[in-house]
Enzyme design. Structure first.
Site, mmCIF file in Angstrom:
data_model
loop_
_atom_site.group_PDB
_atom_site.id
_atom_site.type_symbol
_atom_site.label_atom_id
_atom_site.label_comp_id
_atom_site.label_asym_id
_atom_site.label_seq_id
_atom_site.Cartn_x
_atom_site.Cartn_y
_atom_site.Cartn_z
ATOM 1 N N GLU A 131 1.322 -1.537 13.122
ATOM 2 C CA GLU A 131 1.386 -2.827 13.124
ATOM 3 C C GLU A 131 1.863 -3.409 14.964
ATOM 4 O OE1 GLU A 131 2.614 -3.418 8.537
ATOM 5 O OE2 GLU A 131 4.034 -3.750 10.436
ATOM 6 N N LYS A 164 4.104 1.566 16.367
ATOM 7 C CA LYS A 164 4.958 1.760 15.300
ATOM 8 C C LYS A 164 5.647 2.828 14.418
ATOM 9 C CE LYS A 164 6.328 -1.778 11.251
ATOM 10 N NZ LYS A 164 6.783 -2.949 10.989
ATOM 11 N N TRP A 212 1.412 -0.667 0.262
ATOM 12 C CA TRP A 212 -0.189 -0.123 0.161
ATOM 13 C C TRP A 212 1.184 1.049 0.389
ATOM 14 C CZ3 TRP A 212 -1.188 3.529 3.928
ATOM 15 C CH2 TRP A 212 -0.411 3.078 5.552
ATOM 16 N N ASP A 213 2.074 0.925 -0.039
ATOM 17 C CA ASP A 213 3.036 2.644 0.232
ATOM 18 C C ASP A 213 2.729 2.641 -1.155
ATOM 19 O OD1 ASP A 213 3.518 0.241 2.001
ATOM 20 O OD2 ASP A 213 5.822 0.615 1.565
#
Length: 779
Positions: free
Chosen positions: A488, A602, A357-358
């Site tokens: 995450e 994160k 998805w980056d």
């Protein structure tokens, strides 16, 4: 953190050879051209620690999935862009003594990546075990003009002797992948040929059947004079080459020029690969190294004219941003809708070189503002081409009626990620794709794309959200259970705020898109609705509206912040500053159980949504959420610092914005996360560009209008960036006193500057004093 790369505005310089950081350097000095790329391995033999890698875009292998406990819905494989034919190899012997820098005494060494020209070079003086001293100068590039070709100039000069220099340029298909699940080799040789003029190898990947043909030719000179010594041919399984020897006096330079061509079945029919590769290598040799190099560097200079960011007064920051821009432009060119952007690009094997998805969340904004709109359009068409597989992915998980779940990790549209908390739960990737469609249209106004491609994708994604939520009688609203947000470090949570928010937004935007296409292209809409059986079983628009109205987006009563997910506020909420320095990064020192129970984040999660939808929130709301969540964010994702830099800039936290920018821009150059040896963080590099343009530059596009609110860090004298927007090319220069907006195109543009409407005429420059950003004080 490492600090061995010299600071320079245009060059990455390694001033001496340290074998302990060689893998890091192999990543940093990687080169590519969108079609193929090469880690900075040495041309000559090297018996020290090295990760050899030559990668071809779109050629992959389905490595079998390895999990301890198989779950329904798991993919059968993890797709990998695999190591392919070693085309750079040149074995060098001096009077029978093999050159190997692991077995030599180095008197000097310098490796340089010239980002302005797109050229990698090395220069060293080595003393062989016999005492013979040689100077070597090696230069190579992967052409962005002749995109099937790479070229090498390798020069050896005896310094204290007269003797034989023996070169063996070769091709080697007996390659391995460091991350192969079962130590499997992925290539089978299908053809090879070697004669004194040309070497050729063709390999086919197991299972997927991709074919790659690689051909190479060479020339030899002595002090610039062409030489044609007799060649000994090497021809064995998976290896072809030619061996030539030349006598050189002390001070004379023997130079080998090697021209390679890499041709895959993605671009040439299988029966034509052999001839195409050999013809391409011959054409490169005929053009010659100097001409190829001149055309290549001219093309790079043209890229920099459009994409460069200039920073005065801070060499480390300048080097960092150009390093990021350079790798973005050599990783993806937008010429082929079958290709996408892997998190490591052509620089390493981690993450398999496949699409995350980056691409939509971080890379698309870079290409939207620095390249022709066609480049970004290709990224979106890539997703449309995979829509059928996205529907199949959803069906495997129990969804129906055209619901589409795009994969977390893919190369062909099939999900190939095998961690359950990612594969099944990190579904916000669907929202990133929907937002990318909005972002593209907001920048370009490309109505044809929406009608022909984008709307169909939006309908599939919205159908997924409609089925993924469920009504909660107890809470009086729609809930989304068992998800993982961008953070995450929290898995299998309920009502992740960001996921719920982007689902709500997608449902609203899809309805808007339907109305837009109905007004502008009713015939296309009618055909599409029939194709996807819209409103077949239920009034989909009415149900979407109901979900939008009633989906849960909790706000904490005590703090007034958006609740990251159910139960987050029950955790022991402590800032990351209380974690002992010796325990960073926590994913390498803490148990997963401890991480999941902690409050630590994160990467941006709630703040990812605040960033995307900031126009919905007032400044106090943005500040309140930033001040609450940022202190608990450990930034152990490469994608984290850029979002925090942008929001910090908006809030007037200038020092914090600069700190996050410097961290993201030099993430790989300084090896912040101790993982650069695996390859560079290509997708986060786009975030670095965003940190400058959207952070310091304050660039936004709302309702199709570009707005700018620049400020300048105290550490800089000035900075400048360019934006391509609706046919106009703007050069924005910011110094401590004023902002200059130069329209370098023939298209006038209306924009907002510090909330004032302005018009910049073609070839004209607007000058305006710098205004102070919104004041903020971080808690």
């Amino acid at each position: 953190m490492k600090d061995y790369i010299q600071h320079h505005e245009w060059r990455i310089i390694e001033p001496k050879f340290d074998p302990s950081v060689n893998r890091i350097s192999e990543s940093l000095f990687s080169i590519g051209n969108g079609k193929f790329g090469q880690r900075a391995n040495f041309e000559e033999d090297y018996s020290g620690d090295s990760l050899r890698g030559s990668y071809v875009a779109g050629v992959y292998y389905p490595d079998p999935t390895r999990v301890g406990w198989w779950k329904n819905g798991y993919p059968d494989y993890f797709a990998k862009v695999i190591n392919s034919t070693n085309w750079i190899g040149i074995r060098v012997a001096v009077d029978g003594e093999n050159l190997d820098l692991a077995r030599c005494q180095l008197e000097s060494f310098e490796r340089v990546l010239d980002m302005q020209d797109g050229v990698l070079s090395r220069r060293f003086i080595a003393q062989l075990p016999s005492g013979k001293r040689i100077q070597v100068e090696a230069t190579r590039f992967t052409s962005i003009v002749d995109t099937d070709n790479g070229a090498i100039r390798y020069a050896v000069t005896p310094l204290n002797f007269e003797g034989e220099i023996r070169f063996t340029p070769y091709l080697d298909l007996d390659v391995v992948n460091a991350d192969s699940n079962y130590d499997e080799k992925f290539w089978l040789e299908t053809a090879r040929h070697a004669d004194p003029q040309v070497a050729y190898l063709c390999g086919e990947t197991k299972k997927t059947g991709f074919r790659l043909g690689v051909a190479a030719r060479f020339n030899l000179t002595l002090d610039g004079e062409s030489k044609t010594p007799a060649a000994t041919v090497h021809d064995r399984d998976c290896f072809v080459g030619q061996e030539v020897a030349i006598q050189a006096k002390q001070g004379q330079t023997a130079t080998l020029y090697k021209y390679a061509a890499l041709i895959s079945c993605l671009n040439v029919a299988e029966g034509q690969i052999d001839a195409a590769a050999c013809d391409s290598a011959a054409a490169a040799q005929a053009k010659g190294f100097d001409r190829m190099l001149a055309e290549h560097t001219a093309a790079w200079h043209a890229k920099w004219q459009q994409a460069d960011i200039r920073i005065e007064g801070d060499v480390a920051a300048q080097q960092g941003i150009r390093f990021n821009i350079f790798h973005m432009n050599q990783t993806y060119t937008g010429e082929d809708a079958r290709l996408n952007i892997g998190p490591k690009g052509f620089t390493g094997e981690k993450y398999g070189g496949v699409t995350y998805w980056d691409t939509e969340a971080y890379c698309l904004p870079f290409y939207l503002k620095t390249a022709d709109p066609q480049v970004a359009r290709q990224l979106l068409i890539y997703r449309h081409n995979h829509l059928e597989n996205a529907i199949k992915n959803a069906e495997k998980l129990g969804f129906s009626d055209g619901a589409a779940l795009y994969p977390m990790v893919t190369i062909n549209g099939e999900e190939c990620h095998n961690e359950w908390e990612i594969t099944f739960e990190e579904i916000h990737r669907n929202g990133a794709i929907a937002f990318a469609i909005y972002n593209y249209l907001n920048h370009t106004g490309d109505a044809d794309y929406l009608a022909d491609y984008g709307l169909e994708v939006l309908i599939g994604i919205s159908r997924f959200w409609r089925q993924r939520v469920q009504w909660s009688e107890r809470r009086g609203g729609y809930v989304m259970l068992g998800v993982t947000g961008p953070n995450e470090y929290s898995n299998n949570v309920n009502n992740n705020w960001y996921t719920n928010k982007i689902a709500q937004w997608t449902l609203a935007y899809t309805a808007e898109a339907l109305a837009k296409v109905e007004a502008e292209a009713p015939e296309k809409l009618a055909a599409l609705l029939e194709k996807v059986k819209f409103n077949g079983k239920e009034d989909e628009l009415a149900i979407w509206a109901q979900i939008r109205e009633h989906i849960l987006l909790p706000v904490d009563d005590q703090t007034g912040v958006f609740v990251q997910y159910d139960g987050f506020m029950d955790k022991e909420l402590k800032p990351m500053s209380e974690i002992p320095a010796a325990e960073y990064p926590i994913h390498q020192h803490w148990s997963w159980d401890r991480i999941l129970r902690s409050c630590y984040i994160k990467q941006a999660d709630v703040l990812q949504g605040v960033y995307l939808f900031e126009e919905e929130f007032d400044l106090d709301t943005i500040r309140r959420n930033y001040d609450f969540y940022e202190p608990m964010t450990v930034h152990e994702s490469s994608l984290s610092p850029c979002i925090h830099a942008i929001l910090a800039a908006k809030l007037g936290y200038e020092d914090r914005a600069y700190k996050f920018y410097l961290r993201t821009s030099r993430l790989d150059l300084d090896d912040y996360n101790n993982d650069t040896e695996d390859g560079l963080h290509i997708t986060s590099m786009a975030g670095t560009w965003m940190a400058v343009v959207e952070g310091f530059g304050g660039a936004r596009v709302h309702d199709g209008v570009l707005s700018l609110r620049p400020f300048i860090p105290d550490q800089w004298r000035s900075y400048a960036f360019k934006i391509t927007f609706k046919g106009a090319l703007l050069n924005v220069v910011v110094n401590q006193e004023d902002v200059q907006i130069e329209n370098q195109s023939d298209t006038a543009i209306e924009l907002q500057l510090f909330d004032r409407s302005c018009r910049v005429e073609p070839r004209a420059t607007l000058v305006h004093p710098v205004e102070a950003p919104a004041l903020g004080q971080a808690s």
